[in-house]
Design a protein around this motif. Structure first.
Motif, short mmCIF file in Angstrom:
data_model
loop_
_atom_site.label_atom_id
_atom_site.label_comp_id
_atom_site.label_asym_id
_atom_site.label_seq_id
_atom_site.Cartn_x
_atom_site.Cartn_y
_atom_site.Cartn_z
N LEU A 1 0.93 -1.29 0.01
CA LEU A 1 0.07 -0.15 -0.07
C LEU A 1 0.87 1.28 -0.03
CD1 LEU A 1 -2.97 -0.82 2.56
CD2 LEU A 1 -2.84 -1.00 -0.10
N PHE A 2 1.98 0.86 -0.01
CA PHE A 2 3.20 2.26 0.23
C PHE A 2 2.64 3.29 -1.03
CE2 PHE A 2 6.87 4.53 -0.74
CZ PHE A 2 7.08 5.24 0.38
N PRO A 3 3.09 2.81 -2.13
CA PRO A 3 2.60 4.26 -3.05
C PRO A 3 1.30 4.80 -3.30
CG PRO A 3 2.64 1.68 -4.34
CD PRO A 3 3.00 1.48 -2.89
N GLU A 4 0.17 3.92 -2.75
CA GLU A 4 -1.18 4.58 -2.62
C GLU A 4 -1.13 5.34 -1.75
OE1 GLU A 4 -4.31 1.49 -3.47
OE2 GLU A 4 -2.94 -0.07 -3.67
N ILE A 5 -0.60 4.98 -0.67
CA ILE A 5 -0.64 6.05 0.57
C ILE A 5 -0.06 7.12 0.42
CG2 ILE A 5 0.06 6.28 2.84
CD1 ILE A 5 -0.37 3.54 3.49
N ILE A 6 1.03 7.13 -0.37
CA ILE A 6 2.01 8.40 -0.63
C ILE A 6 1.14 9.30 -1.80
CG2 ILE A 6 3.98 9.15 -1.77
CD1 ILE A 6 4.36 8.20 1.17
N ARG A 7 0.42 8.66 -2.81
CA ARG A 7 -0.21 9.15 -3.77
C ARG A 7 -1.39 9.92 -2.94
NH1 ARG A 7 -1.02 9.08 -9.53
NH2 ARG A 7 -2.55 10.53 -9.82
N SER A 8 -2.16 9.36 -2.06
CA SER A 8 -3.18 9.85 -1.39
C SER A 8 -2.88 11.19 -0.65
CB SER A 8 -3.93 8.92 -0.58
OG SER A 8 -4.92 9.54 0.12
N LEU A 9 -1.43 11.14 -0.04
CA LEU A 9 -1.33 12.20 0.76
C LEU A 9 -1.02 13.30 -0.13
CD1 LEU A 9 1.19 10.22 3.51
CD2 LEU A 9 -0.96 11.47 4.23
N TYR A 10 -0.37 12.95 -1.26
CA TYR A 10 -0.10 13.92 -2.38
C TYR A 10 -1.49 14.74 -2.64
CZ TYR A 10 1.35 16.33 -6.70
OH TYR A 10 1.29 17.11 -7.92
N ASP A 11 -2.17 14.08 -2.84
CA ASP A 11 -3.75 14.57 -3.52
C ASP A 11 -4.31 15.42 -2.34
OD1 ASP A 11 -3.32 13.40 -5.83
OD2 ASP A 11 -4.20 11.31 -5.39
N GLN A 12 -3.79 15.05 -1.03
CA GLN A 12 -4.53 16.00 -0.20
C GLN A 12 -3.74 17.08 0.35
OE1 GLN A 12 -7.79 15.25 0.71
NE2 GLN A 12 -7.64 13.33 -0.71
N ASP A 13 -2.73 17.04 -0.49
CA ASP A 13 -1.70 18.35 -0.21
C ASP A 13 -1.01 18.27 1.10
OD1 ASP A 13 -2.35 19.57 -2.35
OD2 ASP A 13 -4.28 20.80 -1.68
N VAL A 14 -0.84 17.02 1.48
CA VAL A 14 0.02 16.68 2.84
C VAL A 14 1.35 16.90 2.50
CG1 VAL A 14 0.32 15.20 4.79
CG2 VAL A 14 -1.86 15.51 3.85
N LEU A 15 1.70 16.09 1.36
CA LEU A 15 3.12 16.08 0.78
C LEU A 15 3.27 16.93 -0.41
CD1 LEU A 15 3.95 12.14 1.35
CD2 LEU A 15 4.42 13.94 2.88
N ALA A 16 4.34 17.66 -0.62
CA ALA A 16 4.54 18.28 -1.64
C ALA A 16 5.58 17.57 -2.61
CB ALA A 16 5.75 19.74 -0.93
N GLU A 17 5.33 17.88 -3.64
CA GLU A 17 6.09 17.13 -4.95
C GLU A 17 7.63 17.17 -4.44
OE1 GLU A 17 7.18 18.12 -9.70
OE2 GLU A 17 5.28 18.60 -8.68
N ASP A 18 8.30 18.09 -4.11
CA ASP A 18 9.73 18.22 -3.98
C ASP A 18 10.03 17.11 -2.78
OD1 ASP A 18 9.90 20.18 -5.83
OD2 ASP A 18 9.92 21.96 -4.29
N THR A 19 9.27 17.01 -1.81
CA THR A 19 9.55 16.26 -0.45
C THR A 19 9.56 14.74 -1.15
OG1 THR A 19 8.44 17.59 1.07
CG2 THR A 19 8.48 15.16 1.58
N ILE A 20 8.53 14.58 -2.05
CA ILE A 20 8.40 13.01 -2.70
C ILE A 20 9.61 12.85 -3.54
CG2 ILE A 20 7.13 11.50 -4.12
CD1 ILE A 20 4.64 12.80 -3.10
#
Length: 482
Positions: free
Chosen positions: A429-448
């Motif tokens: 589930l790791f890539p799906e969770i990261i994608r969801s956090l990105y979609d919700q503006d919790v994680l920025a593109e630069d961080t990923i």
């Protein structure tokens, strides 16, 4: 036959019922016998020119030196070269304790009946009164004689000068007495309960001791635990310290400070914590302080001043863990009750303000609480994925409120990485969770992208990097288009 005489049966033998008649307690005689053992072995021993010389001429010359080193090395269980010059002022004390231990072993004394008597101490010119029918053996070991019944004055008769209470409050002076008791306990292990009883009574009566006497008790107690006297129980000995009147007067704090300092001379902090845990006191450092000074700041200030910085750091860590647990418990309750997000955010902020939590620790706790609240399925992987993504979407605002910098966002990614690596049901589930956090503006593109290119946490990194590669490629293409 006279009318006043009672009739009897001729030739009949009247049998009397047999009973065990207990001999009356005589602790005074027992005490005197133990004192005499000390005096018989003392003679006129002095240290002269590095040799022990007996006034009666028994220990002299080469024989004297041979016996002295045999005894000293036996007590310390080391070779002669390792103790040369170590106990010059205390050598007679060491030898005396060894001689007395051997004499007591062969003496015809009732230790099972007068056990407390060997260990119990009465302090001369003090108000300490421990009324016990057995108070000679320990009494003699601690103060060199017995006291008058019902008083604190020494009784008539001789007393020996090798008692614990007559020693200076120094570890090198008191250690021979501890080793002496250790020898006695090895030969008569049943006496350990008597020692515990007497030490417990001492600590319940700290207010009756002078400052230097309290220090002697603290040093003796620390050395007793250091030498592991035949299973001496910390709970039995130390729990009586927590009497309100003793704590209020600051006596317990003074005692426990000297105890900590002395015990840490030869033992690690982990050993001390083990002692406190077995005494059920590891979480009670505040309880040693009077109520007016019972604050974490007062604890840190006092023990830092006394040079016990490792203990201060341990206590601060314990307080930190307790407050983290309290915050986690409060958040778990609010999330389970589906409280308003603004209310949950306020709760976290209040805990952070009160406990001064680091921002990184807050991010970790938030993720743990959110994932713990998910109802996981044992077999249905898709259901697990839906539940995790739903939880992220529901509480994204909470995460966003505290992931305010790139460093905190990266810490959240590391937290997700470690959890997915350690929990088999989350591994894919790791890539799906990261994608969801990105979609919700919790994680920025630069961080990923930074995590993908330069991440330092190696747990499952190779597999997660490969799984996240399509999403990262999409981010890079979108960046090029912009």
């Amino acid at each position: 036959m006279s009318s006043k005489e009672k009739p009897t049966l001729g030739g009949t033998r009247i049998k009397t019922r047999k009973r065990n008649i207990a001999a009356p307690l005589d602790p005074a005689a027992f005490s005197d016998a133990v004192v005499q053992i000390y005096l018989d072995n003392a003679g006129d021993l002095v240290v002269a020119g590095g040799k022990v010389v007996g006034g009666g001429g028994w220990w002299t010359g080469e024989r004297c030196e041979e016996v002295f080193w045999a005894l000293l090395c036996s007590v310390w269980q080391v070779r002669k070269r390792n103790v040369l010059g170590y106990l010059s002022d205390n050598a007679v004390h060491v030898c005396m304790q060894e001689l007395v231990a051997k004499s007591i072993e062969s003496a015809d004394l009732n230790f099972s009946r007068y056990g407390d008597t060997f260990f119990e101490a009465r302090q001369f010119n003090n108000k300490l009164l421990l009324c016990c029918p057995m108070n000679s053996f320990l009494e003699v070991a601690f103060i060199g004689a017995r006291s008058q019944p019902g008083t604190v004055k020494p009784d008539e008769g001789e007393r020996h000068p090798y008692s614990i209470i007559d020693c200076e409050p120094k570890r090198e002076v008191l250690l021979p007495s501890v080793l002496f008791l250790q020898k006695i306990l090895r030969r008569k292990p049943f006496l350990i309960k008597n020692l515990e009883n007497v030490m417990r009574r001492f600590l319940q009566s700290l207010e009756l001791f002078e400052d230097d006497e309290t220090k002697k008790l603290a040093i003796f107690t620390a050395l007793a635990f250091t030498q592991k006297l035949s299973g001496l129980q910390p709970e039995t000995v130390l729990q009586p310290l927590l009497k309100d009147n003793l704590v209020a007067k600051g006596l317990v704090l003074s005692f426990i400070t000297d105890f900590f300092k002395e015990y840490l001379v030869e033992n690690s902090l982990d050993d001390l914590i083990s002692i406190l845990k077995r005494g059920k006191m590891e979480d009670n450092l505040l309880d040693f302080f009077p109520s007016t000074k019972r604050t974490p700041e007062a604890v840190s200030e006092h023990f830092t001043k006394e040079g016990l910085v490792p203990l201060v750091e341990y206590n601060e860590k314990k307080i930190f863990e307790v407050k983290l647990k309290e915050m986690k418990s409060a958040l778990t309750t609010q999330i389970a009750e589906e409280a308003d997000i603004s209310e949950v955010i306020e709760t976290v902020k209040q805990h952070v303000k009160d406990a001064k939590f680091p921002d990184i620790e807050v991010v970790r706790i938030l993720w743990d609480v959110l994932m713990d609240a998910v109802q996981w399925s044992g077999k249905n992987q898709q259901q697990n994925a839906n539940s995790a993504l739903r939880q992220v979407k529901t509480w994204a605002e909470l995460l966003n409120s505290f992931c305010t910098t790139g460093k905190l966002e990266l810490e959240l990614m590391y937290k997700v990485q470690v959890q997915c690596y350690e929990d088999a049901k989350l591994m894919k589930l790791f890539p799906e969770i990261i994608r969801s956090l990105y979609d919700q503006d919790v994680l920025a593109e630069d961080t990923i992208l930074h995590w993908f290119r330069k991440g330092t946490n190696l747990k499952g990194r190779q597999a997660f990097v490969k799984a996240l590669e399509p999403f990262v490629k999409w981010l890079e293409e979108a960046e090029e288009e912009e």
